[in-house]
Motif scaffolding. Structure first.
Motif, short mmCIF file in Angstrom:
data_model
loop_
_atom_site.label_atom_id
_atom_site.label_comp_id
_atom_site.label_asym_id
_atom_site.label_seq_id
_atom_site.Cartn_x
_atom_site.Cartn_y
_atom_site.Cartn_z
N ILE A 159 -21.87 22.81 8.65
CA ILE A 159 -22.74 21.62 8.57
C ILE A 159 -22.52 20.70 9.77
CG2 ILE A 159 -23.35 19.55 7.24
CD1 ILE A 159 -22.14 21.07 4.78
N PHE A 160 -21.26 20.42 10.10
CA PHE A 160 -20.94 19.42 11.11
C PHE A 160 -20.73 20.02 12.51
CE2 PHE A 160 -20.28 17.36 7.10
CZ PHE A 160 -20.71 16.07 7.31
N SER A 201 -16.10 17.07 -2.29
CA SER A 201 -17.03 18.21 -2.43
C SER A 201 -18.27 17.92 -3.29
CB SER A 201 -16.31 19.44 -2.97
OG SER A 201 -15.57 20.03 -1.93
N PRO A 202 -18.10 17.39 -4.50
CA PRO A 202 -19.29 17.17 -5.34
C PRO A 202 -20.25 16.13 -4.76
CG PRO A 202 -17.24 16.85 -6.61
CD PRO A 202 -16.85 16.98 -5.17
N TYR A 203 -19.78 15.33 -3.82
CA TYR A 203 -20.59 14.24 -3.26
C TYR A 203 -21.22 14.63 -1.93
CZ TYR A 203 -17.58 11.61 -6.50
OH TYR A 203 -16.90 11.16 -7.60
N GLU A 204 -20.94 15.84 -1.46
CA GLU A 204 -21.25 16.22 -0.08
C GLU A 204 -22.72 16.01 0.30
OE1 GLU A 204 -21.64 20.46 1.95
OE2 GLU A 204 -19.56 19.96 1.56
N ALA A 205 -23.64 16.47 -0.52
CA ALA A 205 -25.07 16.38 -0.17
C ALA A 205 -25.53 14.93 -0.05
CB ALA A 205 -25.91 17.13 -1.20
N ASP A 206 -25.11 14.10 -1.00
CA ASP A 206 -25.51 12.69 -0.98
C ASP A 206 -24.87 11.95 0.20
OD1 ASP A 206 -26.99 13.09 -3.25
OD2 ASP A 206 -25.52 12.21 -4.62
N ILE A 207 -23.64 12.31 0.53
CA ILE A 207 -22.94 11.68 1.66
C ILE A 207 -23.66 12.01 2.97
CG2 ILE A 207 -20.78 11.74 3.02
CD1 ILE A 207 -20.57 10.10 0.42
N LEU A 208 -24.07 13.27 3.09
CA LEU A 208 -24.75 13.72 4.31
C LEU A 208 -26.07 12.98 4.52
CD1 LEU A 208 -24.24 15.79 6.53
CD2 LEU A 208 -25.53 17.45 5.18
N LEU A 260 -25.23 9.38 5.47
CA LEU A 260 -24.68 9.33 6.84
C LEU A 260 -25.79 9.37 7.87
CD1 LEU A 260 -22.07 9.55 8.57
CD2 LEU A 260 -22.18 12.02 8.24
N ARG A 261 -26.77 10.24 7.66
CA ARG A 261 -27.91 10.33 8.59
C ARG A 261 -28.66 9.00 8.64
NH1 ARG A 261 -29.09 15.83 6.38
NH2 ARG A 261 -28.24 17.32 7.90
N GLN A 262 -28.84 8.36 7.49
CA GLN A 262 -29.57 7.09 7.45
C GLN A 262 -28.80 6.00 8.20
OE1 GLN A 262 -30.12 6.78 3.19
NE2 GLN A 262 -31.93 8.11 3.21
N VAL A 263 -27.49 5.98 8.06
CA VAL A 263 -26.69 4.96 8.73
C VAL A 263 -26.73 5.14 10.25
CG1 VAL A 263 -24.31 4.17 9.12
CG2 VAL A 263 -25.16 4.45 6.78
N VAL A 264 -26.49 6.38 10.73
CA VAL A 264 -26.39 6.56 12.19
C VAL A 264 -27.75 6.49 12.88
CG1 VAL A 264 -24.26 7.88 11.96
CG2 VAL A 264 -26.44 9.10 12.21
N ASP A 265 -28.81 6.56 12.09
CA ASP A 265 -30.15 6.34 12.59
C ASP A 265 -30.34 4.88 13.03
OD1 ASP A 265 -32.28 8.27 12.78
OD2 ASP A 265 -33.48 6.79 11.65
N ILE A 266 -29.69 3.97 12.28
CA ILE A 266 -29.80 2.53 12.57
C ILE A 266 -28.74 2.10 13.59
CG2 ILE A 266 -29.62 0.22 11.55
CD1 ILE A 266 -30.55 1.52 8.86
N SER A 267 -27.50 2.50 13.34
CA SER A 267 -26.39 2.17 14.24
C SER A 267 -25.71 3.46 14.69
CB SER A 267 -25.39 1.24 13.54
OG SER A 267 -25.87 -0.09 13.50
N PRO A 268 -26.10 3.98 15.85
CA PRO A 268 -25.59 5.28 16.30
C PRO A 268 -24.10 5.25 16.66
CG PRO A 268 -27.56 4.61 17.55
CD PRO A 268 -27.10 3.42 16.77
#
Ligand code: MD5
Ligand code: FE
Length: 203
Positions: A189-190, A17-24, A27-35
């Motif tokens: 969110i998801f 929970s406390p990490y949710e915003a940073d994880i999101l 995650l967007r940056q990763v799937v932008d490169i490798s979908p």
């Protein structure tokens, strides 16, 4: 709140929970490169779960088998680097479970849509099976199936919710497990998906 699921398997409810915003963001940056993409099993079936990876290698399946590959076969480029936010979450969870020196080099990411499932299997493609695996559940809830070292062992079901983290070490590291077909739902969110991050020391 810490729950013991089995020998070496520790469930940390709401740990992410406390990490949710940073994880999101990461995650967007990763799937932008490798979908996310649907891999094909060695038997020729397309998986209902879509997968991608970040870190020094990625878990892939094709007609030739399963392997950890330093290159994404889809982009023919290295996988995106492991975001610091991912590493921090995985290491804090591992520490809580007694693995203070866990250094994951791979994060395998699974995306489930309603009806996606992961059949009963063991994770044993990693070099050294003494290292734990840290798993982070995001989005829609799922029913996790947990068996034993033999495929015939009795199966226990656990619901996994958004932000739950499980650390699989000790004997449970090699237990059979799977995810039942995802039920229809809507997450704020998801949306209609569940995303699972699994942190591994694979190399
Ligand atoms: C998931 N993913 O929810 C699950 C969570 C996978 C996978 O199974 O291989 O990507 S990870 C659950 C896990 C990992 C290692 C050992 C055990 C469970 N176990 O001993 O039960 O998408
Ligand atoms: Fe698995």
């Amino acid at each position: 709140p810490v729950e013991h699921m089995a020998e070496g398997a520790i469930l940390l409810r709401q740990f992410a929970s406390p990490y949710e915003a940073d994880i999101l963001t990461a995650l967007r940056q990763v799937v932008d490169i490798s979908p996310f993409r649907h891999l094909v099993t060695p038997g020729g079936y397309q998986m209902s779960v879509a997968m991608t990876n970040c870190g020094k290698a990625g878990w892939v399946s094709d007609r030739t088998g399963y392997r950890y590959d330093p290159v994404d076969p889809m982009t023919q480029q290295p996988w995106p680097a492991m975001p610091q936010a991912f590493l921090t979450l995985a290491q804090q969870a591992a520490k809580q479970a007694g693995y203070a020196d866990f250094k994951p080099d791979v994060c395998l990411m699974n995306r489930y849509l309603p009806a996606s499932k992961l059949s009963l299997h063991q994770d044993k493609d990693e070099q050294d099976l003494h290292h734990p695996i840290v798993s982070v559940s995001l989005g829609l809830p799922a029913v996790f199936q947990f068996g034993g070292l033999s495929r015939q062992d009795k199966i226990t079901k656990y619901p996994l919710h958004h932000s739950d983290v499980v650390v699989w070490g000790g004997a449970s590291r090699l237990y059979y497990h799977g995810i039942l077909p995802l039920k229809e739902g809507e997450h704020p969110i998801f949306r209609r998906s569940r995303i699972n991050l699994t942190f591994r020391k694979a190399l």
